[in-house]
Design a protein around this motif. Structure first.
Motif, short mmCIF file in Angstrom:
data_model
loop_
_atom_site.label_atom_id
_atom_site.label_comp_id
_atom_site.label_asym_id
_atom_site.label_seq_id
_atom_site.Cartn_x
_atom_site.Cartn_y
_atom_site.Cartn_z
N GLN A 36 -34.80 40.75 44.48
CA GLN A 36 -33.56 40.29 43.84
C GLN A 36 -33.51 40.69 42.37
O GLN A 36 -32.51 41.19 41.87
CB GLN A 36 -33.46 38.76 44.00
CG GLN A 36 -32.46 38.06 43.09
CD GLN A 36 -31.03 38.07 43.64
OE1 GLN A 36 -30.79 38.42 44.80
NE2 GLN A 36 -30.08 37.69 42.80
N ARG A 37 -34.64 40.53 41.65
CA ARG A 37 -34.58 40.81 40.20
C ARG A 37 -34.41 42.31 39.92
O ARG A 37 -33.82 42.69 38.92
CB ARG A 37 -35.77 40.22 39.46
CG ARG A 37 -37.10 40.76 39.83
CD ARG A 37 -38.18 40.13 38.93
NE ARG A 37 -39.49 40.71 39.02
CZ ARG A 37 -40.21 40.94 40.11
NH1 ARG A 37 -39.80 40.67 41.16
NH2 ARG A 37 -41.40 41.45 40.13
N GLU A 95 -30.82 43.00 40.38
CA GLU A 95 -30.09 42.52 39.19
C GLU A 95 -30.17 43.56 38.07
O GLU A 95 -29.17 43.84 37.40
CB GLU A 95 -30.67 41.17 38.71
CG GLU A 95 -30.22 40.02 39.59
CD GLU A 95 -30.83 38.69 39.20
OE1 GLU A 95 -31.43 38.58 38.11
OE2 GLU A 95 -30.71 37.74 40.00
N GLU A 107 -27.14 45.56 36.35
CA GLU A 107 -26.99 45.57 34.89
C GLU A 107 -26.84 46.99 34.37
O GLU A 107 -25.94 47.29 33.58
CB GLU A 107 -28.23 44.93 34.27
CG GLU A 107 -27.90 43.84 33.28
CD GLU A 107 -29.16 43.14 32.80
OE1 GLU A 107 -29.91 42.62 33.65
OE2 GLU A 107 -29.38 43.16 31.57
N LYS A 157 -24.49 36.70 33.17
CA LYS A 157 -25.74 36.68 33.95
C LYS A 157 -25.49 36.16 35.36
O LYS A 157 -26.04 36.68 36.34
CB LYS A 157 -26.77 35.77 33.26
CG LYS A 157 -27.59 36.45 32.19
CD LYS A 157 -29.01 35.89 32.17
CE LYS A 157 -30.07 36.86 31.71
NZ LYS A 157 -29.62 38.07 31.05
N ILE A 196 -23.84 38.74 37.55
CA ILE A 196 -24.83 39.75 37.97
C ILE A 196 -25.66 39.21 39.13
O ILE A 196 -25.85 39.88 40.14
CB ILE A 196 -25.75 40.14 36.78
CG1 ILE A 196 -24.94 40.92 35.73
CG2 ILE A 196 -26.95 40.95 37.25
CD1 ILE A 196 -25.68 41.22 34.45
N ALA A 197 -26.13 37.97 38.98
CA ALA A 197 -26.96 37.38 40.04
C ALA A 197 -26.18 37.25 41.34
O ALA A 197 -26.71 37.48 42.43
CB ALA A 197 -27.49 36.03 39.59
N ALA A 217 -25.92 40.63 42.94
CA ALA A 217 -27.23 41.05 43.46
C ALA A 217 -27.57 40.33 44.76
O ALA A 217 -28.07 40.95 45.70
CB ALA A 217 -28.30 40.82 42.41
#
Ligand SMILES: Nc1ncnc2c1ncn2[C@@H]1O[C@H](COP(=O)(O)OP(=O)(O)O)[C@@H](O)[C@H]1O
Ligand SMILES: [Mg+2]
Length: 339
Positions: A187-188, A191, A195, A207, A210-211, A214
């Motif tokens: 997931q990160r 993200e 971005e 933020k 974006i999450a 994602a």
């Protein structure tokens, strides 16, 4: 109703249409996010080849579509400072096609063959000697008058990409110096990709937005970029400077993607297993017939992500929907144990 080609998933026909050089494609290791282990081993192979002043060994990349195989090949070419020629397993038909391709390569050039599981047999056989000792075996004439001739080829690197590793014949697989599997992203990492892409598209996102994008991206960069572009459409139309979660939700709504990135067709597959086959096990043939889909589409497009989410399990007797799938669709799990 949204037409099928608006789907954010990775239909293969869309993949081959994606241009090779787009602003969103990573060009360097820094821009290529995630897949850290793979990047490390691959960069060692590249550095070693460069230090020895040698051509790079043949490489095979496999994994679901949209995970970054083509982009990775571009990064490799850039790192090697090598020219790269692209072709696809579907575009090469006769041995003559590949012979002219190979003889026209430069020393050290990379030949990228996408969808290499689709290469016809004859072409594969031509490639064997080309990969093994940079020789092209030519058969001139027919019958008793036939002669063979060996033609030396430039020292090239073949990079193959495939979504279907199991379909590659062993002699082809064995001729690659290294084989890399691309996995679903964390997931990160997705993200970070959202971005990066949003700054290239000059789109400002919170933020949370974006999450949210994602987590609907099926752990797949191409899907993340597609959703992002639809979010950008909403932002453009409504003249939004900073996109928040609520604005993004508007795009999710018209794409009909739920919070896990499932689209109507994915939910349809799960519902069929649960409601028509009592949760399974159900064989792929029966499932495809009931869903009016090609078996291949179920295997390549729907199933990998449903397996990854733990919504499906593959057993020797067929696919089974898990309690998680029931919960996600808000269907009560039958209390089999009570009967
Ligand atoms: N590791 C990555 N970092 C950033 N963007 C990526 C990455 N992998 C893929 N992408 C993005 O996803 C898109 C699809 O990747 P691609 O290389 O075409 O996948 P594949 O060839 O495996 O189908 C690319 O255009 C690129 O924008
Ligand atoms: Mg590709």
């Amino acid at each position: 109703m949204i037409p099928k080609d608006h789907s954010v998933k990775n239909m293969e026909q869309n993949e081959t249409q994606e241009p090779l050089y787009t602003a969103l494609r990573p060009q360097t290791w820094q821009e290529y996010i995630g897949q850290e282990k793979l990047k490390k081993s691959l960069s060692i192979i590249i550095e070693a080849a460069k230090k020895r002043n040698d051509v790079l060994e043949h490489l095979l990349f496999y994994g679901n579509s949209g995970l970054g195989k083509t982009s990775l090949a571009q990064v490799v070419a850039k790192e090697m400072g090598a020219k790269m020629t692209f072709c696809s397993g579907t575009s090469l038909e006769r041995s003559g096609d590949v012979a002219s391709l190979l003889t026209n390569l430069e020393d050290g050039e990379i030949l990228f063959i996408d969808e290499c599981h689709r290469l016809p047999r004859g072409i594969l056989e031509t490639l064997y000697s080309a990969m093994e000792d940079y020789k092209l075996h030519l058969v001139l004439g027919k019958g008793p008058m036939a002669r063979t001739m060996d033609l030396s080829l430039p020292r090239f690197t073949l990079i193959g990409a495939t979504t279907k590793m199991a379909q590659l014949p062993a002699p082809f697989r064995n001729r690659f110096g290294a084989i890399f599997q691309l996995n679903f992203y964390e997931q990160r990492d997705i993200e970070k990709i959202v971005e990066r892409s949003s700054s290239i598209l000059q789109l400002q996102l919170t933020k949370e937005a974006i999450a949210a994008i994602a987590s609907r991206s099926r752990f797949t960069p191409r899907v993340a970029n597609r959703i992002l572009k639809r979010v950008r459409d909403i932002a453009t139309i409504n003249e939004i400077g900073l996109v928040n979660e609520k604005h993004a939700a508007e795009a999710f709504g018209f794409l009909e993607i739920d919070e896990l990135g499932l689209e109507p067709d994915d939910r349809k597959i799960l519902r069929i297993i649960i409601q028509k086959f009592s949760g399974g096990p159900v064989g792929i043939q029966a499932l495809a017939a009931m869903a009016a889909e090609e078996q291949e589409t179920i295997l390549d497009v729907y199933e990998p992500y449903l397996l990854q989410l733990g919504f499906l399990e593959r057993t020797p007797r067929g696919r089974v929907a898990t309690p998680r799938a029931y919960k996600h669709l808000d269907i009560t799990l039958p209390q089999k144990d009570l009967f």
